[in-house]
Design an enzyme around this catalytic site. Structure first.
Site, short mmCIF file in Angstrom:
data_model
loop_
_atom_site.label_atom_id
_atom_site.label_comp_id
_atom_site.label_asym_id
_atom_site.label_seq_id
_atom_site.Cartn_x
_atom_site.Cartn_y
_atom_site.Cartn_z
N ASN A 183 -9.66 -1.19 -6.24
CA ASN A 183 -10.10 -1.26 -4.86
C ASN A 183 -10.65 0.11 -4.49
OD1 ASN A 183 -7.87 0.41 -4.22
ND2 ASN A 183 -6.59 -1.32 -3.64
N LEU A 220 -13.58 -4.86 -2.10
CA LEU A 220 -13.75 -4.25 -0.78
C LEU A 220 -13.14 -5.10 0.33
CD1 LEU A 220 -17.53 -3.36 -1.30
CD2 LEU A 220 -15.57 -1.83 -1.65
N GLY A 221 -12.10 -5.87 0.01
CA GLY A 221 -11.49 -6.73 1.02
C GLY A 221 -12.48 -7.80 1.47
N ASP A 245 -1.85 -12.88 5.28
CA ASP A 245 -1.04 -12.15 4.32
C ASP A 245 -1.94 -11.76 3.15
OD1 ASP A 245 0.78 -11.17 2.51
OD2 ASP A 245 2.10 -12.91 2.53
N ASP A 251 -4.79 -9.70 -6.96
CA ASP A 251 -4.38 -10.32 -8.23
C ASP A 251 -5.10 -11.64 -8.46
OD1 ASP A 251 -2.58 -8.23 -8.55
OD2 ASP A 251 -0.98 -9.31 -7.53
N GLY A 286 2.94 -15.17 1.13
CA GLY A 286 3.54 -14.99 -0.18
C GLY A 286 2.50 -14.75 -1.25
#
Length: 312
Positions: A183, A220-221, A245, A251, A286
């Protein structure tokens, strides 16, 4: 379809939700507490399995209830557990805090993951040799991960390295990495360069490319991803979703990228697919519970606008 092997961690996430993160020395009253199975290796492995990829898991858990839970999970996901070793050291745990915007802060106690050593790696080299793609991270001993990357490349595997938790990688090992997936923060740490803009990320990526990495894919989100390679210097846009979340999003991106590459998808299209998987992951709570199945990802892509690709 190419065979993927994951060398990585199993971590039980102990998740606390709160309106805002506490300041130093401050206590805040939380809203809820939950326990989820996670860890970068487990998350990536399950994400590939749910995409119908051919994947095996190599790792170590404790001789405890958390370890039993992971073995049960992998069996339920039809993932072979014979190369998941047991340890007298407790299974890894992560203390996760999540605020109202979905951002997270995580403290990881790696436990049994750090008990996986070079002797254990020797015992599973045949599994690596029989695979086509190695995906790994750094929630295990650094010497084990680096040795695995080198061994995999010497045996002609495609190597995908997620440099998290953030750390530098010894320069002599960079030439063994086909796809490096940091990231923005991790990219900055890897290069000692600023990475607060696309232009800065591009320059930092160039440095890693010149040091031997074949493809640098910076996440980059919700702004998508940046790809730097011999043939491509492009920004690929991301999806706008209602994030609740962000745990596990990186991952699942890595798992989806490995899955797409195992199906010989071209790199830009593989990143688009991984962007979709990562975005979807942020819409559920989660780590493992938020990992979506192939049919869901395909429907999400179909129901959203085509991502933009901009040459830089």
């Amino acid at each position: 379809m190419k065979k993927i092997v994951i060398l990585g961690s199993c971590v039980t996430d102990l998740v606390s939700r709160m309106e805002r993160f506490p300041n130093a020395g401050e206590s805040v009253v939380g809203e809820s507490f939950q326990t989820f199975l996670g860890g970068k290796g487990a998350n990536q492995c399950v994400s590939i399995a749910r995409l119908h990829g051919e994947v095996k898991m190599i790792g170590k858990v404790g001789n405890d209830q958390f370890g039993d839970n992971f073995i049960r999970l992998f069996k339920e996901e039809n993932i072979d557990t014979k190369d998941i070793f047991r340890s007298d050291i407790s299974t890894g745990v992560g203390n996760v805090q999540i605020d109202k915007s979905g951002q997270n802060r995580i403290c990881i106690i790696l436990g049994a993951n750090l008990d996986f050593n070079l002797d254990d790696l020797t015992d599973v080299k045949n599994i690596i040799q029989s695979s086509d793609i190695l995906l790994t991270q750094f929630e295990m001993q650094e010497e084990v991960v680096l040795a695995a990357i080198k061994f995999a490349k010497e045996n002609n595997l495609i190597t995908i390295v997620n440099p998290a938790p953030a750390r530098k990688i010894k320069e002599e090992y960079l030439k063994y990495i086909d796809f490096l997936t940091p990231n923005e923060f991790e990219l900055g740490l890897l290069t000692d360069m600023k990475t607060s803009s696309l232009e800065e990320c591009l320059e930092a990526s160039k440095k890693l490319f010149e040091q031997g990495v074949k493809n640098i894919v910076t996440t980059l989100g919700n702004n998508g991803a940046l790809l730097y390679s011999q043939d491509n210097k492009v920004h690929i846009s991301g999806y706008d979703v209602n994030a609740v979340d962000t745990v596990g999003a990186g991952d699942s991106f890595n798992g989806a990228l490995a899955y797409a590459l195992s199906n010989n998808v071209k790199i830009i299209d593989a990143i688009k697919f991984a962007n979709a998987m990562g975005a979807l992951t942020t819409t559920k709570n989660g780590a493992i519970p938020s990992l979506h199945h192939l049919e869901e990802v395909k429907a999400f892509i179909k129901n959203n606008k085509e991502l933009k690709v901009k040459t830089l």
